[in-house]
Design a protein around this motif. Structure first.
Motif, PDB file in Angstrom:
ATOM      1  N   GLU A  61      16.326   9.370  12.280  1.00 34.42           N
ATOM      2  CA  GLU A  61      17.702   9.396  11.780  1.00 34.42           C
ATOM      3  C   GLU A  61      18.668   9.440  12.964  1.00 34.42           C
ATOM      4  O   GLU A  61      18.594  10.330  13.804  1.00 34.42           O
ATOM      5  CB  GLU A  61      17.928  10.615  10.888  1.00 34.42           C
ATOM      6  N   PHE A  62      19.561   8.460  13.019  1.00 36.39           N
ATOM      7  CA  PHE A  62      20.552   8.380  14.082  1.00 36.39           C
ATOM      8  C   PHE A  62      21.855   9.030  13.620  1.00 36.39           C
ATOM      9  O   PHE A  62      22.249   8.900  12.458  1.00 36.39           O
ATOM     10  CB  PHE A  62      20.824   6.925  14.461  1.00 36.39           C
ATOM     11  N   SER A  63      22.539   9.692  14.534  1.00 37.90           N
ATOM     12  CA  SER A  63      23.827  10.302  14.218  1.00 37.90           C
ATOM     13  C   SER A  63      24.956   9.312  14.488  1.00 37.90           C
ATOM     14  O   SER A  63      24.860   8.474  15.386  1.00 37.90           O
ATOM     15  CB  SER A  63      24.056  11.565  15.064  1.00 37.90           C
ATOM     16  N   GLN A  78       0.818  -1.207   0.000  1.00 40.86           N
ATOM     17  CA  GLN A  78       0.000   0.000   0.000  1.00 40.86           C
ATOM     18  C   GLN A  78       0.857   1.264   0.000  1.00 40.86           C
ATOM     19  O   GLN A  78       1.900   1.326   0.642  1.00 40.86           O
ATOM     20  CB  GLN A  78      -0.937  -0.006   1.213  1.00 40.86           C
ATOM     21  N   TYR A  79       0.385   2.236  -0.699  1.00 42.35           N
ATOM     22  CA  TYR A  79       1.089   3.515  -0.852  1.00 42.35           C
ATOM     23  C   TYR A  79       1.119   4.297   0.461  1.00 42.35           C
ATOM     24  O   TYR A  79       0.122   4.402   1.162  1.00 42.35           O
ATOM     25  CB  TYR A  79       0.393   4.348  -1.932  1.00 42.35           C
ATOM     26  N   VAL A  80       2.322   4.829   0.776  1.00 41.15           N
ATOM     27  CA  VAL A  80       2.471   5.752   1.894  1.00 41.15           C
ATOM     28  C   VAL A  80       3.056   7.079   1.412  1.00 41.15           C
ATOM     29  O   VAL A  80       2.622   8.148   1.822  1.00 41.15           O
ATOM     30  CB  VAL A  80       3.377   5.155   3.006  1.00 41.15           C
ATOM     31  N   ALA A  81       4.053   6.979   0.536  1.00 43.30           N
ATOM     32  CA  ALA A  81       4.719   8.185   0.029  1.00 43.30           C
ATOM     33  C   ALA A  81       5.239   7.893  -1.377  1.00 43.30           C
ATOM     34  O   ALA A  81       5.369   6.740  -1.780  1.00 43.30           O
ATOM     35  CB  ALA A  81       5.864   8.583   0.957  1.00 43.30           C
ATOM     36  N   ASP A  82       5.533   8.948  -2.098  1.00 47.13           N
ATOM     37  CA  ASP A  82       6.093   8.763  -3.432  1.00 47.13           C
ATOM     38  C   ASP A  82       7.429   8.014  -3.353  1.00 47.13           C
ATOM     39  O   ASP A  82       8.230   8.247  -2.426  1.00 47.13           O
ATOM     40  CB  ASP A  82       6.322  10.115  -4.110  1.00 47.13           C
ATOM     41  N   ALA A  83       7.665   7.148  -4.305  1.00 51.70           N
ATOM     42  CA  ALA A  83       8.938   6.429  -4.376  1.00 51.70           C
ATOM     43  C   ALA A  83      10.089   7.425  -4.387  1.00 51.70           C
ATOM     44  O   ALA A  83      10.039   8.459  -5.052  1.00 51.70           O
ATOM     45  CB  ALA A  83       8.975   5.563  -5.634  1.00 51.70           C
ATOM     46  N   GLY A  84      11.117   7.114  -3.586  1.00 50.89           N
ATOM     47  CA  GLY A  84      12.291   7.970  -3.505  1.00 50.89           C
ATOM     48  C   GLY A  84      12.240   9.011  -2.415  1.00 50.89           C
ATOM     49  O   GLY A  84      13.247   9.666  -2.136  1.00 50.89           O
ATOM     50  N   SER A  85      11.078   9.157  -1.754  1.00 53.32           N
ATOM     51  CA  SER A  85      10.936  10.212  -0.746  1.00 53.32           C
ATOM     52  C   SER A  85      10.938   9.684   0.682  1.00 53.32           C
ATOM     53  O   SER A  85      10.957  10.471   1.636  1.00 53.32           O
ATOM     54  CB  SER A  85       9.646  10.999  -0.992  1.00 53.32           C
ATOM     55  N   ARG A  86      10.908   8.382   0.858  1.00 53.46           N
ATOM     56  CA  ARG A  86      10.826   7.784   2.196  1.00 53.46           C
ATOM     57  C   ARG A  86      11.597   6.474   2.205  1.00 53.46           C
ATOM     58  O   ARG A  86      11.359   5.611   1.362  1.00 53.46           O
ATOM     59  CB  ARG A  86       9.362   7.534   2.571  1.00 53.46           C
ATOM     60  N   TRP A  87      12.528   6.303   3.172  1.00 56.66           N
ATOM     61  CA  TRP A  87      13.279   5.050   3.294  1.00 56.66           C
ATOM     62  C   TRP A  87      12.618   4.183   4.359  1.00 56.66           C
ATOM     63  O   TRP A  87      12.337   4.655   5.471  1.00 56.66           O
ATOM     64  CB  TRP A  87      14.734   5.306   3.689  1.00 56.66           C
ATOM     65  N   THR A 122      27.469  -0.894  -3.136  1.00 54.76           N
ATOM     66  CA  THR A 122      28.149  -0.799  -1.841  1.00 54.76           C
ATOM     67  C   THR A 122      28.492   0.644  -1.481  1.00 54.76           C
ATOM     68  O   THR A 122      29.412   0.909  -0.714  1.00 54.76           O
ATOM     69  CB  THR A 122      29.408  -1.681  -1.825  1.00 54.76           C
ATOM     70  N   ASN A 123      27.750   1.564  -2.075  1.00 53.52           N
ATOM     71  CA  ASN A 123      27.809   2.975  -1.706  1.00 53.52           C
ATOM     72  C   ASN A 123      26.383   3.480  -1.502  1.00 53.52           C
ATOM     73  O   ASN A 123      25.419   2.824  -1.895  1.00 53.52           O
ATOM     74  CB  ASN A 123      28.531   3.790  -2.781  1.00 53.52           C
ATOM     75  N   THR A 124      26.244   4.647  -0.883  1.00 50.60           N
ATOM     76  CA  THR A 124      24.920   5.188  -0.581  1.00 50.60           C
ATOM     77  C   THR A 124      24.064   5.259  -1.841  1.00 50.60           C
ATOM     78  O   THR A 124      24.483   5.807  -2.853  1.00 50.60           O
ATOM     79  CB  THR A 124      25.036   6.584   0.055  1.00 50.60           C
ATOM     80  N   SER A 125      22.858   4.697  -1.759  1.00 49.69           N
ATOM     81  CA  SER A 125      22.018   4.523  -2.945  1.00 49.69           C
ATOM     82  C   SER A 125      20.917   5.562  -3.092  1.00 49.69           C
ATOM     83  O   SER A 125      20.293   5.656  -4.145  1.00 49.69           O
ATOM     84  CB  SER A 125      21.367   3.136  -2.908  1.00 49.69           C
ATOM     85  N   GLN A 126      20.664   6.331  -2.028  1.00 50.45           N
ATOM     86  CA  GLN A 126      19.578   7.313  -2.031  1.00 50.45           C
ATOM     87  C   GLN A 126      19.937   8.397  -1.021  1.00 50.45           C
ATOM     88  O   GLN A 126      20.961   8.297  -0.355  1.00 50.45           O
ATOM     89  CB  GLN A 126      18.228   6.652  -1.701  1.00 50.45           C
ATOM     90  N   SER A 127      19.121   9.417  -0.933  1.00 49.74           N
ATOM     91  CA  SER A 127      19.495  10.599  -0.140  1.00 49.74           C
ATOM     92  C   SER A 127      19.024  10.556   1.303  1.00 49.74           C
ATOM     93  O   SER A 127      19.311  11.474   2.073  1.00 49.74           O
ATOM     94  CB  SER A 127      18.932  11.858  -0.815  1.00 49.74           C
ATOM     95  N   ILE A 128      18.317   9.502   1.699  1.00 52.13           N
ATOM     96  CA  ILE A 128      17.688   9.485   3.022  1.00 52.13           C
ATOM     97  C   ILE A 128      18.523   8.728   4.046  1.00 52.13           C
ATOM     98  O   ILE A 128      18.830   9.237   5.122  1.00 52.13           O
ATOM     99  CB  ILE A 128      16.275   8.882   2.937  1.00 52.13           C
ATOM    100  N   THR A 175      25.352   9.502   9.390  1.00 49.91           N
ATOM    101  CA  THR A 175      24.019   9.210   9.932  1.00 49.91           C
ATOM    102  C   THR A 175      23.527   7.891   9.356  1.00 49.91           C
ATOM    103  O   THR A 175      24.064   7.390   8.364  1.00 49.91           O
ATOM    104  CB  THR A 175      22.995  10.309   9.568  1.00 49.91           C
ATOM    105  N   TYR A 176      22.494   7.338   9.982  1.00 50.22           N
ATOM    106  CA  TYR A 176      21.891   6.104   9.474  1.00 50.22           C
ATOM    107  C   TYR A 176      20.459   5.976   9.969  1.00 50.22           C
ATOM    108  O   TYR A 176      20.049   6.600  10.949  1.00 50.22           O
ATOM    109  CB  TYR A 176      22.704   4.873   9.890  1.00 50.22           C
ATOM    110  N   HIS A 177      19.679   5.169   9.261  1.00 52.37           N
ATOM    111  CA  HIS A 177      18.324   4.791   9.657  1.00 52.37           C
ATOM    112  C   HIS A 177      18.315   3.301   9.955  1.00 52.37           C
ATOM    113  O   HIS A 177      19.139   2.545   9.432  1.00 52.37           O
ATOM    114  CB  HIS A 177      17.317   5.077   8.539  1.00 52.37           C
ATOM    115  N   LEU A 178      17.345   2.857  10.752  1.00 55.54           N
ATOM    116  CA  LEU A 178      17.198   1.449  11.094  1.00 55.54           C
ATOM    117  C   LEU A 178      15.798   0.964  10.710  1.00 55.54           C
ATOM    118  O   LEU A 178      14.882   1.781  10.530  1.00 55.54           O
ATOM    119  CB  LEU A 178      17.424   1.243  12.598  1.00 55.54           C
TER     120      LEU A 178
END
Length: 359
Positions: free
Chosen positions: A295-297, A173-182, A265-271, A286-289
């Motif tokens: 966003e964690f520092s 189900q849709y939550v946000a546009d592709a590319g805008s939410r990780w 093996t490098n950052t694939s998106q901006s989030i 920074t990173y997300h889990l």
């Protein structure tokens, strides 16, 4: 006098050439400068090297192994430039026992997608519906058509990650546009359908032909309903880690295209800076889990080398690849502490023990 001068110059040149030759010989004997070793495909043979050869701190090996056993590990390997330095089994596990990769196996999908793209079967920048047809999600057509194969590799499809592992259309189900939410989501498995459709084959057959058999892996995909999980022995996991460490090359054959693997093996998106194509990346600010939009520092695993990237699976299944130290490290087993989705405090604790050994 001139004759003496020429003899002197000749003697100096011979001395320089001799020193250069000695240095070259010394480099050849130094394991830090050796070519990458690849174990034979149809053999259990796998060359080893000793901790002493690498000038590591041998007194720290047993504390590392004790820690691993205490933390419910089944197996552990350290491979240096292709050769086994440490290989240990615990808690009733042996070298032939299969174990599940959990989400560490996502990176197998990454590899096969890269192979399929290199063969011209797919393009990761194309929308998923180009291969699966429309209606593979419950999003509106315009929102569904925003989702590319690359979005599935990068975990930024914009689909709801709170609805469980079921990837049927009704559950996507849709939550946000592709590319805008990780968001960490099982929808990546749709890439296996993309490859199967584009290759006019099955996922298992294409995987075996293009990857598994080429590097001598054992194991198989086990269907667990909405999940397909890879099981193999520890050495097979190490073979895949070695393939990745060698930039997608196995002996003389380029199996995974190197430019694609570099992107993976490098950052694939901006989030989420710490995420590539289903690979986790250390050394980012920074990173997300999974299961959070926070966003964690700081770095993902502070004790690990900054250039390390990792395949992380539920309950602490690990492939660590460290190019700067020529290392591939494998850990399989039960959860070290509490059940987790891949990353846990165990990673940082384990790397403190590994550092004590290799530094």
């Amino acid at each position: 006098m001139k004759l003496f001068k020429y003899i002197f110059i000749f003697t100096c040149l011979c001395s320089v050439l001799s020193c250069s030759s000695d240095n070259d010989s010394s480099d050849d004997e130094n394991p830090q400068n050796e070519d990458i070793y690849f174990p034979p495909i149809n053999s259990d043979t796998w060359e080893t090297k000793t901790i002493a050869e690498l000038n590591w701190n041998e007194s720290q090996l047993q504390p590392l192994l004790d820690f691993l056993e205490e933390k419910n590990s089944k197996s552990f390997m350290i491979v240096h430039n292709g050769k086994i330095v440490v290989e240990e089994y615990f808690n009733g596990h042996v070298n032939t026992t299969p174990w599940y990769w959990a989400s560490a196996g996502k990176t197998l999908t990454t590899a096969v997608v890269g192979i399929a793209q290199d063969e011209g079967l797919i393009d990761i920048n194309n929308k998923v519906s180009d291969y699966l047809g429309t209606g593979w999600t419950s999003a509106t057509l315009d929102k569904e058509n925003l989702i590319t194969c690359k979005n599935l590799l990068s975990m930024d499809s914009g689909l709801d990650d709170t609805l469980g592992d079921d990837v049927s259309s009704a559950n996507l189900q849709y939550v946000a546009d592709a590319g805008s939410r990780w968001a960490y989501h099982n929808v990546y498995v749709k890439l296996q359908d993309v490859v199967a459709t584009a290759s006019n084959s099955t996922w298992d057959d294409y995987f075996e032909l293009k990857l598994k058999d080429k590097i001598g892996m054992s194991g198989s995909w086990i269907d667990l309903g909405s999940l397909s999980v890879y099981w193999s022995n520890t050495r097979s996991m190490a073979r895949f880690g070695l393939l990745t460490y060698a930039n997608g090359n196995w002996e003389t054959e380029q199996i995974i295209p190197e430019p694609y693997l570099n992107d993976a093996t490098n950052t694939s998106q901006s989030i989420n800076q710490a995420y590539g194509y289903l690979w986790w990346l250390n050394g980012k600010s920074t990173y997300h889990l999974p299961q959070t939009q926070f966003e964690f520092s700081g770095e993902l695993i502070p004790n690990a080398p900054t250039d390390m990237y990792a395949a992380l699976g539920k309950n602490d299944q690990k492939i660590y690849v460290v190019p700067s130290k020529k290392l591939v490290i494998i850990r399989m087993g039960e959860s070290a502490d509490d059940e987790n989705f891949g990353l846990s405090d165990f990673d940082n604790e384990l790397w403190a023990k590994i550092n004590a050994l290799i530094n």
